[in-house]
Motif scaffolding. Structure first.
Motif, PDB file in Angstrom:
ATOM      1  N   TYR A  37       0.981  -2.777  -5.974  1.00 52.72           N
ATOM      2  CA  TYR A  37      -0.031  -2.358  -5.010  1.00 52.72           C
ATOM      3  C   TYR A  37      -1.254  -3.265  -4.989  1.00 52.72           C
ATOM      4  N   SER A  88      -1.463  -3.664  -0.361  1.00 55.21           N
ATOM      5  CA  SER A  88      -2.230  -2.819   0.546  1.00 55.21           C
ATOM      6  C   SER A  88      -1.399  -2.437   1.766  1.00 55.21           C
ATOM      7  N   VAL A 128       1.215   0.196   0.783  1.00 57.66           N
ATOM      8  CA  VAL A 128       0.625   1.529   0.695  1.00 57.66           C
ATOM      9  C   VAL A 128       0.375   2.090   2.092  1.00 57.66           C
ATOM     10  N   THR A 182      -1.879  10.659   2.052  1.00 64.24           N
ATOM     11  CA  THR A 182      -3.159   9.958   2.092  1.00 64.24           C
ATOM     12  C   THR A 182      -3.057   8.716   1.220  1.00 64.24           C
ATOM     13  N   PRO A 183      -3.346   7.536   1.767  1.00 66.23           N
ATOM     14  CA  PRO A 183      -3.205   6.305   0.987  1.00 66.23           C
ATOM     15  C   PRO A 183      -4.299   6.154  -0.072  1.00 66.23           C
ATOM     16  N   MET A 184      -3.985   5.372  -1.112  1.00 63.21           N
ATOM     17  CA  MET A 184      -5.016   5.015  -2.083  1.00 63.21           C
ATOM     18  C   MET A 184      -6.063   4.190  -1.336  1.00 63.21           C
ATOM     19  N   GLY A 185      -7.302   4.281  -1.767  1.00 64.30           N
ATOM     20  CA  GLY A 185      -8.343   3.508  -1.107  1.00 64.30           C
ATOM     21  C   GLY A 185      -8.697   4.068   0.258  1.00 64.30           C
ATOM     22  N   GLU A 186      -8.436   5.319   0.446  1.00 68.72           N
ATOM     23  CA  GLU A 186      -8.700   6.013   1.702  1.00 68.72           C
ATOM     24  C   GLU A 186     -10.191   5.908   2.048  1.00 68.72           C
ATOM     25  N   GLU A 230     -13.253   7.479   0.026  1.00 68.62           N
ATOM     26  CA  GLU A 230     -13.581   6.864  -1.259  1.00 68.62           C
ATOM     27  C   GLU A 230     -14.384   5.589  -1.054  1.00 68.62           C
TER      28      GLU A 230
END
Length: 103
Positions: A19, A25, A28, A38-42, A45
């Motif tokens: 990732y 990115s 994801v 919901t993706p990481m780094g949404e 955040e």
């Protein structure tokens, strides 16, 4: 997290994450599109990270304590004033608490 050393002066190699980088990115992002997760780094955040940085910069500049909620409220007010589309402005005005919606 510090870098471990294998030998004096040589940092330990960290495993490459699936990732990381642009490819990670995109992976994801596509996964989120396919699954609805919901993706990481949404965005919420990221906004909070930027707000904390802005509060820190303002605090360093003024020597005063700067609350994250104050920075959010100032940014919200500026966004409402700058918005030219009535439907978007209406949505912005309907937010009872910017911090509550992001948190």
């Amino acid at each position: 997290m510090g870098t471990r050393k294998l030998r004096e002066g040589q940092p330990a190699r960290r495993p490459h994450s699936l990732y990381s980088d642009i490819a990670g990115s995109l992976r994801v992002f596509v996964e989120a599109l396919r699954t609805g997760a919901t993706p990481m780094g949404e965005v919420h955040e990221n906004v909070m990270s930027l707000v904390m940085v802005e509060a820190s910069v303002q605090s360093a500049r003024t020597g005063q304590r700067v609350l994250v909620d104050e920075v959010l409220q100032q940014a919200h007010s500026a966004a409402v004033q700058a918005e030219t589309r009535p439907e978007v402005r209406e949505v912005l005005l309907d937010w009872p608490s910017v911090l509550g919606d992001l948190g």
